[in-house]
Design a protein around this motif. Structure first.
Motif, PDB file in Angstrom:
ATOM      1  N   GLY A 154      26.716  -1.727  52.397  1.00  0.00           N
ATOM      2  CA  GLY A 154      27.996  -2.601  52.405  1.00  0.00           C
ATOM      3  C   GLY A 154      28.992  -2.458  53.138  1.00  0.00           C
ATOM      4  O   GLY A 154      29.594  -1.221  53.037  1.00  0.00           O
ATOM      5  N   GLU A 155      30.020  -3.355  53.686  1.00  0.00           N
ATOM      6  CA  GLU A 155      31.148  -3.515  54.153  1.00  0.00           C
ATOM      7  C   GLU A 155      32.120  -3.048  52.955  1.00  0.00           C
ATOM      8  O   GLU A 155      31.746  -3.698  52.055  1.00  0.00           O
ATOM      9  CB  GLU A 155      31.486  -4.380  54.978  1.00  0.00           C
ATOM     10  CG  GLU A 155      30.660  -4.794  56.291  1.00  0.00           C
ATOM     11  CD  GLU A 155      31.062  -3.793  57.376  1.00  0.00           C
ATOM     12  OE1 GLU A 155      32.114  -3.066  57.376  1.00  0.00           O
ATOM     13  OE2 GLU A 155      30.264  -3.707  58.314  1.00  0.00           O
ATOM     14  N   HIS A 156      33.140  -2.216  53.201  1.00  0.00           N
ATOM     15  CA  HIS A 156      33.562  -1.892  54.506  1.00  0.00           C
ATOM     16  C   HIS A 156      32.836  -0.552  54.799  1.00  0.00           C
ATOM     17  O   HIS A 156      32.744   0.492  54.098  1.00  0.00           O
ATOM     18  CB  HIS A 156      35.019  -1.684  54.552  1.00  0.00           C
ATOM     19  CG  HIS A 156      35.646  -1.217  55.632  1.00  0.00           C
ATOM     20  ND1 HIS A 156      36.473  -0.030  55.821  1.00  0.00           N
ATOM     21  CD2 HIS A 156      35.514  -1.487  56.939  1.00  0.00           C
ATOM     22  CE1 HIS A 156      36.656   0.231  56.975  1.00  0.00           C
ATOM     23  NE2 HIS A 156      36.110  -0.799  57.935  1.00  0.00           N
ATOM     24  N   PHE A 157      32.457  -0.648  56.094  1.00  0.00           N
ATOM     25  CA  PHE A 157      31.672   0.663  56.700  1.00  0.00           C
ATOM     26  C   PHE A 157      32.939   1.160  57.496  1.00  0.00           C
ATOM     27  O   PHE A 157      33.408   0.557  58.302  1.00  0.00           O
ATOM     28  CB  PHE A 157      30.627   0.119  57.594  1.00  0.00           C
ATOM     29  CG  PHE A 157      29.907   1.286  58.417  1.00  0.00           C
ATOM     30  CD1 PHE A 157      29.727   2.761  57.759  1.00  0.00           C
ATOM     31  CD2 PHE A 157      29.037   1.025  59.367  1.00  0.00           C
ATOM     32  CE1 PHE A 157      28.970   3.542  58.531  1.00  0.00           C
ATOM     33  CE2 PHE A 157      28.262   1.789  59.978  1.00  0.00           C
ATOM     34  CZ  PHE A 157      28.464   3.099  59.533  1.00  0.00           C
ATOM     35  N   ASP A 158      33.323   2.383  57.029  1.00  0.00           N
ATOM     36  CA  ASP A 158      34.669   3.097  57.739  1.00  0.00           C
ATOM     37  C   ASP A 158      34.164   3.760  59.177  1.00  0.00           C
ATOM     38  O   ASP A 158      34.113   4.950  59.257  1.00  0.00           O
ATOM     39  CB  ASP A 158      35.173   4.115  56.838  1.00  0.00           C
ATOM     40  CG  ASP A 158      36.712   4.548  57.385  1.00  0.00           C
ATOM     41  OD1 ASP A 158      37.223   4.116  58.073  1.00  0.00           O
ATOM     42  OD2 ASP A 158      36.992   5.902  57.088  1.00  0.00           O
ATOM     43  N   ILE A 159      34.105   2.834  60.238  1.00  0.00           N
ATOM     44  CA  ILE A 159      33.892   3.395  61.450  1.00  0.00           C
ATOM     45  C   ILE A 159      34.964   2.606  62.463  1.00  0.00           C
ATOM     46  O   ILE A 159      35.179   1.825  61.982  1.00  0.00           O
ATOM     47  CB  ILE A 159      32.538   2.783  62.203  1.00  0.00           C
ATOM     48  CG1 ILE A 159      32.187   1.420  61.796  1.00  0.00           C
ATOM     49  CG2 ILE A 159      31.310   3.991  61.526  1.00  0.00           C
ATOM     50  CD1 ILE A 159      31.033   0.776  62.361  1.00  0.00           C
ATOM     51  N   PRO A 160      35.079   3.527  63.651  1.00  0.00           N
ATOM     52  CA  PRO A 160      35.929   2.610  64.673  1.00  0.00           C
ATOM     53  C   PRO A 160      35.294   1.477  65.089  1.00  0.00           C
ATOM     54  O   PRO A 160      34.120   1.353  65.115  1.00  0.00           O
ATOM     55  CB  PRO A 160      36.241   3.782  65.682  1.00  0.00           C
ATOM     56  CG  PRO A 160      35.178   4.819  65.538  1.00  0.00           C
ATOM     57  CD  PRO A 160      34.845   4.778  64.248  1.00  0.00           C
ATOM     58  N   ALA A 161      36.071   0.501  65.464  1.00  0.00           N
ATOM     59  CA  ALA A 161      35.258  -0.673  65.945  1.00  0.00           C
ATOM     60  C   ALA A 161      34.534  -0.324  67.073  1.00  0.00           C
ATOM     61  O   ALA A 161      34.848   0.259  67.799  1.00  0.00           O
ATOM     62  CB  ALA A 161      36.638  -1.742  66.730  1.00  0.00           C
ATOM     63  N   PRO A 162      33.113  -0.708  66.774  1.00  0.00           N
ATOM     64  CA  PRO A 162      32.147  -0.375  68.078  1.00  0.00           C
ATOM     65  C   PRO A 162      32.531  -1.002  69.204  1.00  0.00           C
ATOM     66  O   PRO A 162      33.187  -2.020  69.362  1.00  0.00           O
ATOM     67  CB  PRO A 162      30.986  -1.113  67.228  1.00  0.00           C
ATOM     68  CG  PRO A 162      31.115  -1.538  66.021  1.00  0.00           C
ATOM     69  CD  PRO A 162      32.724  -1.498  66.006  1.00  0.00           C
ATOM     70  N   ASP A 163      32.202  -0.238  70.163  1.00  0.00           N
ATOM     71  CA  ASP A 163      32.167  -0.693  71.668  1.00  0.00           C
ATOM     72  C   ASP A 163      31.471  -2.140  71.830  1.00  0.00           C
ATOM     73  O   ASP A 163      31.761  -2.927  72.346  1.00  0.00           O
ATOM     74  CB  ASP A 163      31.903   0.337  72.751  1.00  0.00           C
ATOM     75  CG  ASP A 163      32.532   1.588  72.701  1.00  0.00           C
ATOM     76  OD1 ASP A 163      33.793   1.348  72.388  1.00  0.00           O
ATOM     77  OD2 ASP A 163      32.026   2.589  72.996  1.00  0.00           O
ATOM     78  N   GLU A 164      30.248  -2.042  71.206  1.00  0.00           N
ATOM     79  CA  GLU A 164      29.320  -3.166  71.122  1.00  0.00           C
ATOM     80  C   GLU A 164      28.881  -3.372  69.721  1.00  0.00           C
ATOM     81  O   GLU A 164      28.173  -2.411  69.215  1.00  0.00           O
ATOM     82  CB  GLU A 164      28.275  -3.204  72.140  1.00  0.00           C
ATOM     83  CG  GLU A 164      28.717  -3.118  73.416  1.00  0.00           C
ATOM     84  CD  GLU A 164      27.677  -2.529  74.305  1.00  0.00           C
ATOM     85  OE1 GLU A 164      27.544  -3.046  75.767  1.00  0.00           O
ATOM     86  OE2 GLU A 164      27.079  -1.388  74.140  1.00  0.00           O
ATOM     87  N   LEU A 165      28.878  -4.529  69.241  1.00  0.00           N
ATOM     88  CA  LEU A 165      28.464  -4.807  68.025  1.00  0.00           C
ATOM     89  C   LEU A 165      27.137  -5.715  68.284  1.00  0.00           C
ATOM     90  O   LEU A 165      27.245  -6.690  68.834  1.00  0.00           O
ATOM     91  CB  LEU A 165      29.404  -5.460  66.783  1.00  0.00           C
ATOM     92  CG  LEU A 165      28.716  -5.876  65.644  1.00  0.00           C
ATOM     93  CD1 LEU A 165      28.364  -4.635  64.858  1.00  0.00           C
ATOM     94  CD2 LEU A 165      29.908  -6.629  64.811  1.00  0.00           C
ATOM     95  N   VAL A 166      26.060  -5.210  67.884  1.00  0.00           N
ATOM     96  CA  VAL A 166      24.690  -5.955  68.176  1.00  0.00           C
ATOM     97  C   VAL A 166      23.965  -6.521  67.126  1.00  0.00           C
ATOM     98  O   VAL A 166      23.212  -7.660  67.248  1.00  0.00           O
ATOM     99  CB  VAL A 166      23.729  -4.963  69.040  1.00  0.00           C
ATOM    100  CG1 VAL A 166      22.513  -5.483  69.609  1.00  0.00           C
ATOM    101  CG2 VAL A 166      24.492  -4.118  69.856  1.00  0.00           C
ATOM    102  N   LEU A 167      24.025  -5.981  66.142  1.00  0.00           N
ATOM    103  CA  LEU A 167      23.422  -6.368  64.910  1.00  0.00           C
ATOM    104  C   LEU A 167      24.417  -6.476  63.574  1.00  0.00           C
ATOM    105  O   LEU A 167      25.050  -5.386  63.194  1.00  0.00           O
ATOM    106  CB  LEU A 167      22.220  -5.718  64.371  1.00  0.00           C
ATOM    107  CG  LEU A 167      21.155  -5.659  65.486  1.00  0.00           C
ATOM    108  CD1 LEU A 167      20.131  -4.384  65.430  1.00  0.00           C
ATOM    109  CD2 LEU A 167      19.949  -6.934  65.412  1.00  0.00           C
ATOM    110  N   VAL A 168      23.900  -7.500  62.683  1.00  0.00           N
ATOM    111  CA  VAL A 168      24.823  -7.442  61.479  1.00  0.00           C
ATOM    112  C   VAL A 168      23.921  -7.977  60.409  1.00  0.00           C
ATOM    113  O   VAL A 168      22.957  -8.915  60.660  1.00  0.00           O
ATOM    114  CB  VAL A 168      26.116  -8.786  61.499  1.00  0.00           C
ATOM    115  CG1 VAL A 168      26.408  -8.951  60.202  1.00  0.00           C
ATOM    116  CG2 VAL A 168      26.975  -8.366  62.508  1.00  0.00           C
ATOM    117  N   SER A 169      23.780  -7.085  59.281  1.00  0.00           N
ATOM    118  CA  SER A 169      23.041  -7.271  58.229  1.00  0.00           C
ATOM    119  C   SER A 169      23.397  -8.211  57.019  1.00  0.00           C
ATOM    120  O   SER A 169      24.551  -8.034  56.794  1.00  0.00           O
ATOM    121  CB  SER A 169      22.361  -5.983  57.551  1.00  0.00           C
ATOM    122  OG  SER A 169      21.610  -5.275  58.418  1.00  0.00           O
TER     123      SER A 169
END
Ligand code: ZN
Length: 242
Positions: A154-169
């Motif tokens: 679950g969020e928050h997932f501590d990653i930099p903003a993705p270049d492309e976000l393709v899938l959200v669960s």
């Protein structure tokens, strides 16, 4: 033909009967099987091999590295090997990080953040929505992928903003998570793909297999030379200025 190296920690399979029953050839064995069925050349490597099975020669002939590491042994991966992998990625090798690989040394080094998240093992249903229908890693996938039982991330997932976000669960317990993310680092392409907890048969799910097959093709090197950095001679004559 795309040359892939599938790396697996391969400890759960040895220590947990339940996991060994689901993946008798190891998680790497299951991934190898469906990638080979897609006309990809696959080698495998595991943590307990010398240098974790990752030699310079092996990396030199690898187009895309697929990484499955559990929470058990990320710290056992030697820094010198991580640095070698990092260098190959900047030079164009692709990386596909699966599930608990979010905490691997290589992913954290590439992201520069903690890569921490919420988790729960409670047989949540997972519905993974395609939020970028034009992206090649979801070719052949419908509006969503449904997995009957999975570990929740679950969020928050501590990653930099993705270049492309393709899938959200979406998870049955109420959480959401960025499950399919892409990044560029140097000449390399990186995919993070969430599902695949070791106690569930997730890597036999056709849509999960399809995304990993697509991810491998998307992340393969683009064939560009590494840029020349540092002091540069002018390409044109620079007129003297008074
Ligand atoms: Zn897990």
């Amino acid at each position: 033909m795309v040359k892939v190296l599938v790396w697996n920690e391969n400890r759960h399979e040895k220590q947990n009967e339940e996991v060994a029953k689901i993946y008798p050839e190891g998680i790497h064995g299951a991934i190898k099987q469906f990638l080979e069925a897609d006309d990809v050349e696959v080698n495998t490597a595991t943590l307990d091999e010398p240098d974790h099975g990752i030699t310079e020669e092996k990396l030199a002939e690898t187009d895309v590295l697929v990484w499955w590491g559990g929470h058990m042994a990320h710290h056992e991966v030697k820094d010198e090997i991580v640095n070698k992998i990092h260098e190959h990625i900047l030079n164009g090798m692709g990386l596909v990080v699966l599930h608990s690989g979010h905490f691997s040394k290589i992913f954290k080094k590439l992201m520069g953040t903690s890569c921490d998240l919420k988790w729960r093992e409670a047989d949540d249903k997972e519905r993974m929505w395609v939020v970028d229908p034009t992206h090649p890693i979801v070719d052949g996938i419908g509006e969503f992928i449904e997995i009957d039982k999975e570990e929740m991330y679950g969020e928050h997932f501590d990653i930099p903003a993705p270049d492309e976000l393709v899938l959200v669960s979406w998870f049955e317990g109420g959480e959401v998570f960025r499950s399919g993310c892409t990044y560029r680092r140097g000449n390399g392409r990186i995919v993070y793909f969430r599902p695949g907890h070791e106690t569930y048969p997730t890597y036999y799910h056709k849509d999960v297999q399809k995304v990993i097959q697509n991810a491998v093709r998307w992340a393969k090197p683009v064939g560009r030379e590494y840029p020349t950095y540092g002091n540069a001679k002018p390409l044109e004559k620079i007129e003297p200025k008074s």
